[in-house]
Design a protein around this motif. Structure first.
Motif, PDB file in Angstrom:
ATOM      1  N   CYS A   5      36.311  29.499 -43.971  1.00 43.21           N
ATOM      2  CA  CYS A   5      35.845  27.870 -44.682  1.00 43.21           C
ATOM      3  C   CYS A   5      36.251  26.906 -42.768  1.00 43.21           C
ATOM      4  O   CYS A   5      37.034  27.752 -42.151  1.00 43.21           O
ATOM      5  N   VAL A   6      35.873  26.713 -42.314  1.00 43.39           N
ATOM      6  CA  VAL A   6      35.241  26.277 -41.032  1.00 43.39           C
ATOM      7  C   VAL A   6      34.646  24.664 -41.090  1.00 43.39           C
ATOM      8  O   VAL A   6      34.524  24.250 -41.683  1.00 43.39           O
ATOM      9  N   CYS A   7      36.193  23.799 -40.372  1.00 40.94           N
ATOM     10  CA  CYS A   7      36.105  22.770 -40.836  1.00 40.94           C
ATOM     11  C   CYS A   7      36.433  22.259 -39.287  1.00 40.94           C
ATOM     12  O   CYS A   7      36.494  22.437 -37.766  1.00 40.94           O
ATOM     13  N   THR A   8      35.880  20.752 -39.263  1.00 36.02           N
ATOM     14  CA  THR A   8      35.580  20.190 -37.973  1.00 36.02           C
ATOM     15  C   THR A   8      36.587  18.575 -37.968  1.00 36.02           C
ATOM     16  O   THR A   8      36.052  18.641 -38.892  1.00 36.02           O
ATOM     17  N   ARG A   9      36.886  18.396 -36.684  1.00 33.93           N
ATOM     18  CA  ARG A   9      38.386  17.420 -36.916  1.00 33.93           C
ATOM     19  C   ARG A   9      38.021  16.460 -35.376  1.00 33.93           C
ATOM     20  O   ARG A   9      37.632  16.878 -34.708  1.00 33.93           O
ATOM     21  N   PHE A  10      37.407  15.298 -35.172  1.00 31.15           N
ATOM     22  CA  PHE A  10      37.078  14.267 -34.247  1.00 31.15           C
ATOM     23  C   PHE A  10      38.566  13.314 -34.369  1.00 31.15           C
ATOM     24  O   PHE A  10      38.962  13.140 -35.022  1.00 31.15           O
ATOM     25  N   ARG A  11      39.512  14.055 -33.030  1.00 32.37           N
ATOM     26  CA  ARG A  11      40.280  12.865 -33.183  1.00 32.37           C
ATOM     27  C   ARG A  11      40.015  11.328 -32.481  1.00 32.37           C
ATOM     28  O   ARG A  11      39.346  11.281 -31.690  1.00 32.37           O
ATOM     29  N   PRO A  12      40.591  10.399 -32.596  1.00 31.79           N
ATOM     30  CA  PRO A  12      40.439   8.834 -32.314  1.00 31.79           C
ATOM     31  C   PRO A  12      39.679   9.269 -30.266  1.00 31.79           C
ATOM     32  O   PRO A  12      40.954  10.128 -30.090  1.00 31.79           O
ATOM     33  N   LEU A  13      39.064   7.716 -29.581  1.00 38.48           N
ATOM     34  CA  LEU A  13      39.067   7.740 -28.172  1.00 38.48           C
ATOM     35  C   LEU A  13      40.606   7.631 -27.698  1.00 38.48           C
ATOM     36  O   LEU A  13      41.271   7.005 -28.431  1.00 38.48           O
ATOM     37  N   ASN A  14      41.129   7.990 -26.786  1.00 39.81           N
ATOM     38  CA  ASN A  14      42.058   8.133 -25.963  1.00 39.81           C
ATOM     39  C   ASN A  14      41.494   7.399 -24.472  1.00 39.81           C
ATOM     40  O   ASN A  14      41.209   7.781 -23.948  1.00 39.81           O
ATOM     41  N   ILE A  17      42.146   8.999 -21.170  1.00 37.62           N
ATOM     42  CA  ILE A  17      41.114   9.799 -20.425  1.00 37.62           C
ATOM     43  C   ILE A  17      40.304   9.989 -21.002  1.00 37.62           C
ATOM     44  O   ILE A  17      38.814  10.632 -20.220  1.00 37.62           O
ATOM     45  N   ASP A  18      39.189   8.921 -21.681  1.00 39.75           N
ATOM     46  CA  ASP A  18      38.116   9.229 -22.100  1.00 39.75           C
ATOM     47  C   ASP A  18      37.432   7.969 -21.820  1.00 39.75           C
ATOM     48  O   ASP A  18      37.982   6.484 -21.173  1.00 39.75           O
ATOM     49  N   ASP A  19      36.115   7.893 -21.443  1.00 38.04           N
ATOM     50  CA  ASP A  19      35.206   6.875 -21.615  1.00 38.04           C
ATOM     51  C   ASP A  19      34.836   6.062 -23.540  1.00 38.04           C
ATOM     52  O   ASP A  19      35.270   6.602 -24.242  1.00 38.04           O
ATOM     53  N   GLU A  20      33.790   4.580 -22.884  1.00 38.99           N
ATOM     54  CA  GLU A  20      34.033   4.413 -24.608  1.00 38.99           C
ATOM     55  C   GLU A  20      32.506   4.690 -25.015  1.00 38.99           C
ATOM     56  O   GLU A  20      32.352   4.034 -26.123  1.00 38.99           O
ATOM     57  N   SER A  21      32.137   5.633 -24.238  1.00 40.53           N
ATOM     58  CA  SER A  21      31.161   5.981 -24.700  1.00 40.53           C
ATOM     59  C   SER A  21      30.660   7.306 -26.412  1.00 40.53           C
ATOM     60  O   SER A  21      31.800   8.007 -25.701  1.00 40.53           O
ATOM     61  N   ILE A  80      43.814  28.199 -38.291  1.00 44.54           N
ATOM     62  CA  ILE A  80      43.544  28.522 -36.821  1.00 44.54           C
ATOM     63  C   ILE A  80      42.996  27.344 -36.399  1.00 44.54           C
ATOM     64  O   ILE A  80      41.969  26.569 -37.374  1.00 44.54           O
ATOM     65  N   THR A  81      43.340  26.578 -35.285  1.00 43.98           N
ATOM     66  CA  THR A  81      43.040  25.176 -34.764  1.00 43.98           C
ATOM     67  C   THR A  81      42.489  25.667 -33.885  1.00 43.98           C
ATOM     68  O   THR A  81      43.300  26.025 -32.980  1.00 43.98           O
ATOM     69  N   TYR A  82      41.251  25.129 -33.242  1.00 48.25           N
ATOM     70  CA  TYR A  82      39.903  25.802 -32.382  1.00 48.25           C
ATOM     71  C   TYR A  82      39.713  24.718 -31.365  1.00 48.25           C
ATOM     72  O   TYR A  82      39.529  23.404 -32.277  1.00 48.25           O
ATOM     73  N   GLY A  83      40.420  24.447 -29.902  1.00 48.73           N
ATOM     74  CA  GLY A  83      38.827  23.615 -29.359  1.00 48.73           C
ATOM     75  C   GLY A  83      39.498  23.128 -28.320  1.00 48.73           C
ATOM     76  O   GLY A  83      40.484  23.800 -27.823  1.00 48.73           O
ATOM     77  N   GLN A  84      39.392  22.066 -27.154  1.00 50.44           N
ATOM     78  CA  GLN A  84      39.422  21.670 -25.939  1.00 50.44           C
ATOM     79  C   GLN A  84      40.359  21.665 -25.856  1.00 50.44           C
ATOM     80  O   GLN A  84      41.779  20.658 -26.863  1.00 50.44           O
ATOM     81  N   THR A  85      41.302  21.980 -24.101  1.00 55.63           N
ATOM     82  CA  THR A  85      43.496  21.093 -24.552  1.00 55.63           C
ATOM     83  C   THR A  85      43.146  19.535 -24.022  1.00 55.63           C
ATOM     84  O   THR A  85      41.636  18.508 -24.539  1.00 55.63           O
ATOM     85  N   GLY A  86      43.956  19.105 -25.779  1.00 60.41           N
ATOM     86  CA  GLY A  86      44.217  16.754 -25.815  1.00 60.41           C
ATOM     87  C   GLY A  86      43.220  16.969 -26.766  1.00 60.41           C
ATOM     88  O   GLY A  86      42.956  15.911 -26.732  1.00 60.41           O
ATOM     89  N   ALA A  87      42.767  17.862 -27.484  1.00 59.39           N
ATOM     90  CA  ALA A  87      41.611  17.288 -28.477  1.00 59.39           C
ATOM     91  C   ALA A  87      42.320  17.220 -29.846  1.00 59.39           C
ATOM     92  O   ALA A  87      42.135  16.997 -31.234  1.00 59.39           O
ATOM     93  N   CYS A 305      38.466  23.282 -36.505  1.00 57.70           N
ATOM     94  CA  CYS A 305      37.459  22.811 -34.759  1.00 57.70           C
ATOM     95  C   CYS A 305      37.907  21.631 -34.301  1.00 57.70           C
ATOM     96  O   CYS A 305      37.522  20.457 -34.597  1.00 57.70           O
ATOM     97  N   CYS A 306      38.383  21.262 -33.353  1.00 50.68           N
ATOM     98  CA  CYS A 306      39.462  20.063 -33.436  1.00 50.68           C
ATOM     99  C   CYS A 306      38.798  20.035 -31.999  1.00 50.68           C
ATOM    100  O   CYS A 306      38.803  20.135 -31.337  1.00 50.68           O
ATOM    101  N   CYS A 307      37.888  18.606 -31.546  1.00 48.71           N
ATOM    102  CA  CYS A 307      37.143  17.587 -31.073  1.00 48.71           C
ATOM    103  C   CYS A 307      37.351  16.729 -30.059  1.00 48.71           C
ATOM    104  O   CYS A 307      37.479  15.587 -31.214  1.00 48.71           O
ATOM    105  N   SER A 308      37.303  16.740 -29.305  1.00 45.69           N
ATOM    106  CA  SER A 308      36.952  14.947 -28.237  1.00 45.69           C
ATOM    107  C   SER A 308      36.021  14.149 -28.497  1.00 45.69           C
ATOM    108  O   SER A 308      34.717  15.171 -28.986  1.00 45.69           O
TER     109      SER A 308
END
Length: 496
Positions: A5-14, A17-21, A80-87, A305-308
C-alpha cells in the motif's frame, strides 16, 4: 499476493524554507499532477493522497489501522515513511511530541499503541497477549539500541520461522499504553539529530520501532506472534540546500547511500518478471537487510511518501514520488507468522542436538558437499569459515558461546540461490585460475631453460672476449717491441 500500500502526503508550506509557488494540482483523492521547475508535468496515482489539509487521524485510519489489526492476528506488518529531509516524516510518525495530549496532533506511534491495547482488551479470556517493544536506529551503518546505548553495534540475523532478527536487542514488556509511550519517549530522546538549513531538528539516522505481539490460545495450546515494525527513515539530502558540513556531511553521505541501496532493492524486486529477481541486494546496507521481510517476505507493508508542495523542492518530490510509484508493484504473500503448536514444540525439543543441527543447517551442508567435489580442501575451508562468520553455518569447533549465537540461522530461498550462483562462479573462477597457473608454470619452465641457455652463451662469449683481449694485448706488445727495435736500429745507424 498483495501489493504494498503506497500513499503520499504533502505537508503545508513552510514560510522559512519554501517559496509561495505550489508544484502540485489536485485531481482527486488518489491522483494529482506535479509540475517541476522546467514546467514539465507528471501525473501520479497512489492508493491514497493526503493533501496539506489532511489530518493525522486520516493518515492513521487509512494507512496504519488495517496493519495494526493484522498484527494482533499474528500477521507481520511494516509502515515506512520516506521522503526528503523536512518533508514531515517524523511529524507523521510521532506527532508534535510522542506524549502529545492534543488528539489532532497525535502521530502514528501513539495511535498504534492505543489501537493495540484496545484490540487486546476486546479479546476474551481464552486468549492472552504479551506485547514487547524494541527501538533501534541505524546511525552511520551501525544498529544502535535506543533503550541501551551500550549496545551500539547490534548484529542482524535471519532465523527460520521468525525472519530477520536483531540479536541481543532490548525488548521492553509493556502492559499499557502509558508505559509504552514513556519507553518511546526515552528512546526518542536518545536519537541522533542535527541542525541543517532545511530542518532545525533533522533526523541523522533511520529509526525503527518494533512491536512484538505474542498471542496464546489457551484452549488450543497454540502460540502465534505478529510483529509490527514502524520505520522513520532519515531524509534524503542535497548538500547545497542543507548546507551540511563536517560530521553532518558525513552523516548525509551515509544516509543517501543507504537510501540508494533501498532504491536498488526496490528496482530489483520490480524489474524481473513476476517479481522474481535472480538476486536481491538486501545485504548492501543495514537498512535493506532489516527491511528484507517487509519488502520481499510475508509482511503487510505500507509506504508513506512525504513531500513538500513547494516548487523549489519539486525535484526532490519527483524523486520521492517515482520511488513510491516503483514500490507499488512489489507483491507480498500474507500469512500468519511464527505459528507453533505447543505439543509439536515439545516434541521438537526432544530431538538430539545433532538432529536439530542437521535440520537447521542442511541447505548449507549440501552447498559445501557440492563444492567439495570441485574445490581443494584449503579453498573449501575458507568458504566454510565465511559461512560461519556470516552466521549461516554452525562450526563444531567453535566455543559454546559462539555456537549458540549462530543456532537457528538459515538462508532465505533467494539468498540460497544467490549463494549457489556465486559458488558456481567461484568454482569456474578457481578452475580458470588453476589453468592459468599451470600455463604460467610451463612458461616459467621455458623461461628458465632459456635463461640457462643465455647464461651459458654469456659465459662462452665472456671467455671468447677475454681470449680476444689477451690476443689483442699480445699484438700491441709485439708491435711496441718492433717499433722499439726499429728505433734502436735507426739510432745505431746514425752513430756509425
Amino acid at each position: 499476493m498483495a501489493h504494498i500500500c503506497v500513499c503520499t502526503r504533502f505537508r503545508p508550506l513552510n514560510s522559512k524554507i519554501d517559496d509561495e509557488s505550489i508544484c502540485i494540482s489536485r485531481s482527486d483523492s488518489q491522483s494529482f499532477t506535479l509540475k517541476d521547475e522546467k514546467d514539465e508535468q507528471y501525473v501520479f496515482s497512489f492508493d491514497k493522497v493526503f493533501y496539506e489539509d489532511s489530518e493525522q487521524a486520516d493518515v492513521y485510519e487509512f494507512l496504519a489501522r488495517p496493519i495494526v489489526r493484522d498484527a494482533v492476528n499474528s500477521i507481520n506488518g511494516t509502515i515506512i515513511t520516506y521522503g526528503q529531509t523536512g518533508a514531515g516524516k517524523t511529524y507523521t510518525m510521532e506527532g508534535g511530541n510522542i506524549l502529545e495530549t492534543d488528539d489532532r496532533k497525535k502521530g502514528l506511534l501513539p495511535r498504534v499503541v492505543d489501537e493495540l491495547f484496545e484490540a487486546i482488551n476486546l479479546c476474551g479470556d481464552t486468549t492472552t497477549y504479551k506485547i514487547k517493544l524494541s527501538m533501534v536506529e541505524i546511525y552511520m551503518e551501525r544498529v544502535r539500541d535506543l533503550f541501551d546505548l551500550s549496545k551500539d553495534n547490534i548484529q542482524i540475523k535471519e532465523q527460520k520461522g521468525h525472519g530477520i532478527l536483531l540479536s541481543g536487542v532490548t525488548e521492553m514488556l509493556i502492559s499499557d499504553g502509558e508505559e509504552a509511550l514513556k519507553f518511546l519517549s526515552s528512546g526518542i530522546a536518545n536519537r541522533a539529530v542535527g541542525e541543517t538549513q532545511m530542518n532545525m531538528a533533522s533526523s541523522r539516522s533511520h529509526c525503527i520501532y518494533i512491536f512484538t505481539v505474542q498471542k496464546e490460545l489457551t484452549n488450543e495450546k497454540r502460540v502465534s506472534t505478529g510483529k509490527l515494525v514502524l520505520v522513520d527513515l532519515a531524509g534524503s539530502e542535497k548538500v547545497e540546500k542543507t548546507g551540511a558540513e563536517g560530521r553532518v556531511l558525513e552523516e548525509a553521505k551515509t544516509i543517501n547511500k543507504s537510501l540508494s541501496a533501498l532504491g536498488n532493492v526496490i528496482n530489483a524486486l520490480t524489474s524481473s518478471p513476476h517479481g522474481k529477481a535472480n538476486h536481491i541486494p538486501y545485504r548492501d546496507s543495514k537498512l535493506t537487510r532489516i527491511l528484507q521481510d517487509a519488502l520481499g517476505g510475508s509482511s503487510h507493508t505500507a509506504l508513506l511518501c512525504c513531500c513538500s508542495p513547494s516548487l523549489c523542492n519539486s525535484s526532490e518530490s519527483l524523486s520521492t514520488l517515482r520511488f513510491g510509484a516503483r514500490a507499488k508493484h512489489i507483491k507480498a504473500s500474507l500469512r500468519v507468522s511464527c505459528k507453533e503448536d505447543m505439543s509439536d514444540k515439545n516434541q521438537e525439543t526432544s530431538l538430539s542436538p545433532n538432529d536439530m543441527k542437521l535440520k537447521v543447517f542442511d541447505p548449507h551442508q549440501r552447498i559445501l558437499k557440492k563444492l567439495k567435489e570441485k574445490l581443494d580442501a584449503e579453498t573449501l575451508n575458507l568458504i566454510e569459515e565465511e559461512f560461519v562468520v556470516d552466521g549461516l553455518l554452525s562450526d563444531p569447533s567453535l566455543s559454546e558461546e559462539v555456537k549458540s549465537n549462530h543456532e537457528g540461522v538459515f538462508m532465505a530461498p533467494e539468498t540460497i540461490s544467490a549463494w549457489k550462483e556465486a559458488s558456481n562462479k567461484l568454482v569456474e573462477t578457481i578452475v580458470e585460475l588453476e589453468k592459468d597457473n599451470r600455463t604460467l608454470k610451463d612458461e616459467c619452465e621455458v623461461m628458465k631453460v632459456e635463461y640457462d641457455t643465455m647464461k651459458n652463451v654469456n659465459r662462452f662469449l665472456k671467455a671468447k672476449l677475454r681470449k680476444a683481449y689477451a690476443y689483442l694485448l699480445m699484438g700491441w706488445g709485439f708491435c711496441l717491441l718492433g717499433f722499439m727495435c726499429l728505433y734502436l736500429c735507426m739510432i745505431v745507424s746514425c752513430i756509425l
